[in-house]
Design a protein around this motif. Structure first.
Motif, PDB file in Angstrom:
ATOM      1  N   GLY A 132     -93.984   9.695 -25.397  1.00 61.27           N
ATOM      2  CA  GLY A 132     -93.241   8.504 -25.786  1.00 61.27           C
ATOM      3  C   GLY A 132     -93.450   8.139 -27.245  1.00 61.27           C
ATOM      4  O   GLY A 132     -94.257   8.748 -27.947  1.00 61.27           O
ATOM      5  N   GLU A 133     -92.692   7.138 -27.717  1.00 66.84           N
ATOM      6  CA  GLU A 133     -92.770   6.705 -29.107  1.00 66.84           C
ATOM      7  C   GLU A 133     -93.609   5.439 -29.229  1.00 66.84           C
ATOM      8  O   GLU A 133     -93.592   4.581 -28.350  1.00 66.84           O
ATOM      9  CB  GLU A 133     -91.360   6.458 -29.661  1.00 66.84           C
ATOM     10  N   VAL A 134     -94.335   5.330 -30.342  1.00 65.84           N
ATOM     11  CA  VAL A 134     -95.192   4.172 -30.625  1.00 65.84           C
ATOM     12  C   VAL A 134     -94.424   3.185 -31.490  1.00 65.84           C
ATOM     13  O   VAL A 134     -93.776   3.578 -32.473  1.00 65.84           O
ATOM     14  CB  VAL A 134     -96.487   4.622 -31.328  1.00 65.84           C
ATOM     15  N   HIS A 135     -94.492   1.908 -31.172  1.00 67.59           N
ATOM     16  CA  HIS A 135     -93.765   0.878 -31.924  1.00 67.59           C
ATOM     17  C   HIS A 135     -94.342   0.775 -33.335  1.00 67.59           C
ATOM     18  O   HIS A 135     -95.560   0.666 -33.515  1.00 67.59           O
ATOM     19  CB  HIS A 135     -93.887  -0.470 -31.216  1.00 67.59           C
ATOM     20  N   PRO A 136     -93.477   0.785 -34.375  1.00 67.53           N
ATOM     21  CA  PRO A 136     -93.957   0.726 -35.772  1.00 67.53           C
ATOM     22  C   PRO A 136     -94.799  -0.520 -36.069  1.00 67.53           C
ATOM     23  O   PRO A 136     -95.669  -0.487 -36.945  1.00 67.53           O
ATOM     24  CB  PRO A 136     -92.659   0.710 -36.595  1.00 67.53           C
ATOM     25  N   LYS A 137     -94.556  -1.617 -35.364  1.00 68.51           N
ATOM     26  CA  LYS A 137     -95.288  -2.848 -35.607  1.00 68.51           C
ATOM     27  C   LYS A 137     -96.781  -2.654 -35.399  1.00 68.51           C
ATOM     28  O   LYS A 137     -97.612  -3.353 -36.014  1.00 68.51           O
ATOM     29  CB  LYS A 137     -94.760  -3.939 -34.660  1.00 68.51           C
ATOM     30  N   LEU A 138     -97.153  -1.677 -34.562  1.00 65.86           N
ATOM     31  CA  LEU A 138     -98.565  -1.448 -34.286  1.00 65.86           C
ATOM     32  C   LEU A 138     -99.327  -0.962 -35.519  1.00 65.86           C
ATOM     33  O   LEU A 138    -100.539  -1.129 -35.599  1.00 65.86           O
ATOM     34  CB  LEU A 138     -98.726  -0.435 -33.154  1.00 65.86           C
ATOM     35  N   VAL A 139     -98.625  -0.335 -36.484  1.00 66.98           N
ATOM     36  CA  VAL A 139     -99.303   0.162 -37.686  1.00 66.98           C
ATOM     37  C   VAL A 139     -99.909  -1.006 -38.459  1.00 66.98           C
ATOM     38  O   VAL A 139    -101.065  -0.954 -38.898  1.00 66.98           O
ATOM     39  CB  VAL A 139     -98.326   0.952 -38.586  1.00 66.98           C
ATOM     40  N   GLU A 140     -99.130  -2.066 -38.595  1.00 69.18           N
ATOM     41  CA  GLU A 140     -99.640  -3.241 -39.304  1.00 69.18           C
ATOM     42  C   GLU A 140    -100.797  -3.872 -38.546  1.00 69.18           C
ATOM     43  O   GLU A 140    -101.816  -4.267 -39.132  1.00 69.18           O
ATOM     44  CB  GLU A 140     -98.511  -4.263 -39.479  1.00 69.18           C
ATOM     45  N   LEU A 141    -100.662  -3.960 -37.230  1.00 66.43           N
ATOM     46  CA  LEU A 141    -101.736  -4.516 -36.419  1.00 66.43           C
ATOM     47  C   LEU A 141    -102.985  -3.650 -36.500  1.00 66.43           C
ATOM     48  O   LEU A 141    -104.116  -4.148 -36.497  1.00 66.43           O
ATOM     49  CB  LEU A 141    -101.286  -4.635 -34.958  1.00 66.43           C
ATOM     50  N   ALA A 142    -102.777  -2.326 -36.599  1.00 67.05           N
ATOM     51  CA  ALA A 142    -103.908  -1.403 -36.659  1.00 67.05           C
ATOM     52  C   ALA A 142    -104.762  -1.669 -37.891  1.00 67.05           C
ATOM     53  O   ALA A 142    -105.994  -1.608 -37.839  1.00 67.05           O
ATOM     54  CB  ALA A 142    -103.411   0.038 -36.668  1.00 67.05           C
ATOM     55  N   ALA A 143    -104.121  -1.963 -39.022  1.00 68.89           N
ATOM     56  CA  ALA A 143    -104.868  -2.230 -40.246  1.00 68.89           C
ATOM     57  C   ALA A 143    -105.772  -3.451 -40.076  1.00 68.89           C
ATOM     58  O   ALA A 143    -106.955  -3.436 -40.466  1.00 68.89           O
ATOM     59  CB  ALA A 143    -103.894  -2.440 -41.408  1.00 68.89           C
ATOM     60  N   ASN A 144    -105.237  -4.510 -39.464  1.00 72.57           N
ATOM     61  CA  ASN A 144    -106.045  -5.715 -39.253  1.00 72.57           C
ATOM     62  C   ASN A 144    -107.206  -5.460 -38.301  1.00 72.57           C
ATOM     63  O   ASN A 144    -108.331  -5.920 -38.518  1.00 72.57           O
ATOM     64  CB  ASN A 144    -105.163  -6.842 -38.717  1.00 72.57           C
ATOM     65  N   VAL A 145    -106.939  -4.708 -37.219  1.00 76.81           N
ATOM     66  CA  VAL A 145    -107.997  -4.392 -36.261  1.00 76.81           C
ATOM     67  C   VAL A 145    -109.077  -3.552 -36.932  1.00 76.81           C
ATOM     68  O   VAL A 145    -110.281  -3.791 -36.750  1.00 76.81           O
ATOM     69  CB  VAL A 145    -107.420  -3.658 -35.025  1.00 76.81           C
ATOM     70  N   LEU A 146    -108.667  -2.558 -37.739  1.00 74.89           N
ATOM     71  CA  LEU A 146    -109.638  -1.687 -38.407  1.00 74.89           C
ATOM     72  C   LEU A 146    -110.517  -2.471 -39.375  1.00 74.89           C
ATOM     73  O   LEU A 146    -111.732  -2.250 -39.445  1.00 74.89           O
ATOM     74  CB  LEU A 146    -108.917  -0.568 -39.151  1.00 74.89           C
TER      75      LEU A 146
ATOM     76  N   LEU B   8    -111.168   4.352 -43.956  1.00 73.93           N
ATOM     77  CA  LEU B   8    -111.207   3.542 -45.177  1.00 73.93           C
ATOM     78  C   LEU B   8    -110.099   3.948 -46.144  1.00 73.93           C
ATOM     79  O   LEU B   8    -109.417   3.090 -46.731  1.00 73.93           O
ATOM     80  CB  LEU B   8    -112.572   3.685 -45.841  1.00 73.93           C
ATOM     81  N   GLU B   9    -109.907   5.242 -46.297  1.00 71.53           N
ATOM     82  CA  GLU B   9    -108.861   5.713 -47.214  1.00 71.53           C
ATOM     83  C   GLU B   9    -107.485   5.321 -46.701  1.00 71.53           C
ATOM     84  O   GLU B   9    -106.599   4.944 -47.478  1.00 71.53           O
ATOM     85  CB  GLU B   9    -108.978   7.226 -47.375  1.00 71.53           C
ATOM     86  N   TRP B  10    -107.288   5.428 -45.363  1.00 70.27           N
ATOM     87  CA  TRP B  10    -105.989   5.065 -44.778  1.00 70.27           C
ATOM     88  C   TRP B  10    -105.688   3.580 -45.012  1.00 70.27           C
ATOM     89  O   TRP B  10    -104.533   3.205 -45.237  1.00 70.27           O
ATOM     90  CB  TRP B  10    -106.014   5.375 -43.277  1.00 70.27           C
ATOM     91  N   LEU B  11    -106.711   2.734 -44.982  1.00 70.01           N
ATOM     92  CA  LEU B  11    -106.502   1.302 -45.191  1.00 70.01           C
ATOM     93  C   LEU B  11    -105.884   1.014 -46.560  1.00 70.01           C
ATOM     94  O   LEU B  11    -105.067   0.103 -46.711  1.00 70.01           O
ATOM     95  CB  LEU B  11    -107.825   0.546 -45.059  1.00 70.01           C
ATOM     96  N   GLY B  12    -106.297   1.768 -47.565  1.00 71.70           N
ATOM     97  CA  GLY B  12    -105.740   1.550 -48.898  1.00 71.70           C
ATOM     98  C   GLY B  12    -104.256   1.819 -48.931  1.00 71.70           C
ATOM     99  O   GLY B  12    -103.501   1.148 -49.654  1.00 71.70           O
ATOM    100  N   ASP B  13    -103.797   2.811 -48.147  1.00 72.59           N
ATOM    101  CA  ASP B  13    -102.372   3.171 -48.109  1.00 72.59           C
ATOM    102  C   ASP B  13    -101.544   2.200 -47.286  1.00 72.59           C
ATOM    103  O   ASP B  13    -100.398   1.907 -47.612  1.00 72.59           O
ATOM    104  CB  ASP B  13    -102.201   4.567 -47.508  1.00 72.59           C
ATOM    105  N   HIS B  14    -102.112   1.706 -46.158  1.00 73.36           N
ATOM    106  CA  HIS B  14    -101.295   0.997 -45.167  1.00 73.36           C
ATOM    107  C   HIS B  14    -101.729  -0.434 -44.910  1.00 73.36           C
ATOM    108  O   HIS B  14    -101.018  -1.172 -44.218  1.00 73.36           O
ATOM    109  CB  HIS B  14    -101.325   1.758 -43.830  1.00 73.36           C
ATOM    110  N   GLY B  15    -102.877  -0.839 -45.428  1.00 72.80           N
ATOM    111  CA  GLY B  15    -103.382  -2.162 -45.101  1.00 72.80           C
ATOM    112  C   GLY B  15    -102.743  -3.261 -45.923  1.00 72.80           C
ATOM    113  O   GLY B  15    -102.117  -3.010 -46.960  1.00 72.80           O
ATOM    114  N   PRO B  16    -102.920  -4.513 -45.488  1.00 72.47           N
ATOM    115  CA  PRO B  16    -102.457  -5.663 -46.268  1.00 72.47           C
ATOM    116  C   PRO B  16    -103.351  -5.840 -47.490  1.00 72.47           C
ATOM    117  O   PRO B  16    -104.313  -5.102 -47.695  1.00 72.47           O
ATOM    118  CB  PRO B  16    -102.614  -6.824 -45.281  1.00 72.47           C
ATOM    119  N   LEU B  17    -103.038  -6.849 -48.296  1.00 77.70           N
ATOM    120  CA  LEU B  17    -103.797  -7.072 -49.520  1.00 77.70           C
ATOM    121  C   LEU B  17    -105.276  -7.307 -49.234  1.00 77.70           C
ATOM    122  O   LEU B  17    -106.145  -6.883 -49.997  1.00 77.70           O
ATOM    123  CB  LEU B  17    -103.224  -8.267 -50.286  1.00 77.70           C
ATOM    124  N   ARG B  18    -105.568  -7.962 -48.104  1.00 76.84           N
ATOM    125  CA  ARG B  18    -106.979  -8.219 -47.819  1.00 76.84           C
ATOM    126  C   ARG B  18    -107.736  -6.931 -47.538  1.00 76.84           C
ATOM    127  O   ARG B  18    -108.966  -6.902 -47.593  1.00 76.84           O
ATOM    128  CB  ARG B  18    -107.132  -9.213 -46.672  1.00 76.84           C
TER     129      ARG B  18
END
Length: 427
Positions: A344-358, A379-389
């Motif tokens: 199945g396919e994963v909802h794109p919204k989860l990527v943003e949520l993943a950054a906050n959880v990480l 840690l490296e992935w957070l720089g690419d996909h995470g919010p400003l915080r």
């Protein structure tokens, strides 16, 4: 006059087997005796067979609650119509016959054994007191051991007369005839004995599903599924599809019943037993994840399996590696990973949520866990996909010290620096 023993339980009418396949149970004793008495009239007797028939008759009397008063007051009335029991008069005749000299005939002992097994199963169903239940259980084990000894000696017994066949047929017939709540009570009462005598229990249990009604399937499904979950380790086949329940009110009720059985209620679902290639159980596990009482056990098993076989999506794999428990915040990622494993396919919204959880999980990692191999990549992935915080957190990873010593490893500080660079380049 021979007087029958008192009944084993005051609630002997509970759970009586009445379906066609076992209607002969309560008449089994008298049937055996009548055949034996017919041979006696011909001047032939097999003492072993008659002993077995006598035991069957005693069980029949007890299961059918034939009182000594009824037998002595009215011997004719004690004769059950249609062979539904055996009177004390018949037993007296048998005792007298046993005292007469005779020769050995050929009598079908395996049929007598099946009848006795059927009656002992009936006693198990009806016995509420521990002593009666244990006594009947021990008798079944004796019959089963004798059957196995005969098999080892090369004496084959037809499936219809085998003890296992009697037990499995009894379960299916009880599922068909009893109200579901009563079947649950009886099954939990019988389950340990059946499980000891029938191996592999789950395979036998699903053999007779083709002739079951929807009521019988609904009654049996949680118990068969509980067996499946308890014995999930290394299993590559699911339940018999004929035992599957469609999405409906019946399935919702069955899931609630399943959550109260040993696999879930007693935590007997081994968290190391579930593998991600066991696709047959994915949907069930997701359904159980939505049942509040089942969530801790099922979530732990799913999270353990997903850590051993991480999802192909790196960010999703990192969230699951970081999580210590399947908390409400982590649960959507567990569900997404199971769905992804099934194509199945994963909802794109989860990527943003993943950054906050990480960010939340990584900021609370113990020093030992900061050395885990997956941490630098996260840690490296957070720089690419995470919010400003996320950038603020990565800066902290680089600078944080305790007694002038960095609290994060060199690999983590290097990954944080790379993540910051990427994050500012994408900003």
């Amino acid at each position: 006059m021979l007087r029958p023993e008192p009944p084993i339980s005051s609630s002997a009418t509970k759970g009586r087997i009445t379906a066609p396949g076992l209607q002969h149970v309560l008449g089994a004793g008298s049937d055996s005796l009548r055949r034996a008495l017919a041979r006696l009239q011909e001047g032939a007797v097999d003492f072993e067979a008659l002993d077995a028939a006598f035991d069957v008759a005693r069980h029949t009397l007890r299961a059918d609650e034939v009182s000594s008063e009824a037998s002595s007051a009215d011997p004719v009335a004690a004769e059950r119509e249609g062979g539904d029991g055996v009177s004390a008069v018949e037993l007296e005749e048998l005792v007298r016959a046993l005292e007469q000299p005779s020769v050995q005939p050929i009598l079908e002992l395996e049929e007598v054994a099946r009848e006795e097994a059927s009656i002992v199963v009936q006693l198990l169903v009806e016995s509420d007191d521990t002593e009666s239940h244990v006594r009947a259980s021990h008798r079944l084990e004796e019959l089963r051991r004798k059957e196995l000894d005969e098999a080892a000696a090369g004496i084959a017994r037809a499936d219809a007369h085998a003890i296992v066949g009697v037990l499995i047929e009894a379960i299916v017939e009880l599922a068909e005839t009893l109200p579901i709540a009563e079947f649950d009570r009886v099954y939990l009462h019988l389950g340990p004995t059946f499980r000891r005598l029938v191996s592999p229990f789950l395979e036998h249990l699903t053999l007779l599903t083709a002739r079951m009604t929807p009521h019988g399937v609904e009654a049996l499904w949680p118990h068969a599924t509980d067996e499946l979950l308890i014995h999930l380790r290394s299993r590559r086949a699911g339940l018999d599809p004929r035992l599957e329940l469609p999405p409906s009110d019946a399935r919702a009720r069955a899931l609630q019943r399943l959550s109260k059985l040993p696999a879930i209620a007693e935590g007997r679902l081994d968290s190391q037993a579930l593998e991600m290639d066991q696709r047959f159980v994915h949907g069930l596990m997701l359904e159980l994840l939505s049942v509040k009482s089942a969530r801790p056990v099922v979530g732990r098993a799913l999270l353990s399996a997903l850590r051993r076989t991480p999802p192909a999506l790196p960010w999703l794999a990192n969230v699951l590696r970081a999580a210590e428990e399947c908390t409400p915040a982590v649960e959507p990622f567990v569900q997404a990973a199971v769905i992804s494993a099934s194509g199945g396919e994963v909802h794109p919204k989860l990527v943003e949520l993943a950054a906050n959880v990480l960010i939340n999980v990584l900021s609370k990692l113990d020093p030992e866990r900061r050395l885990d191999p997956w941490v630098p990549g996260a840690l490296e992935w957070l720089g690419d996909h995470g919010p400003l915080r996320a950038l603020d957190f990565l800066e902290r990873v680089q600078r944080e010290r305790k007694l002038l010593r960095p609290t994060w490893s060199k690999q983590c500080r290097r990954a944080a620096r790379a993540g910051i660079k990427r994050g500012w380049e994408d900003a």
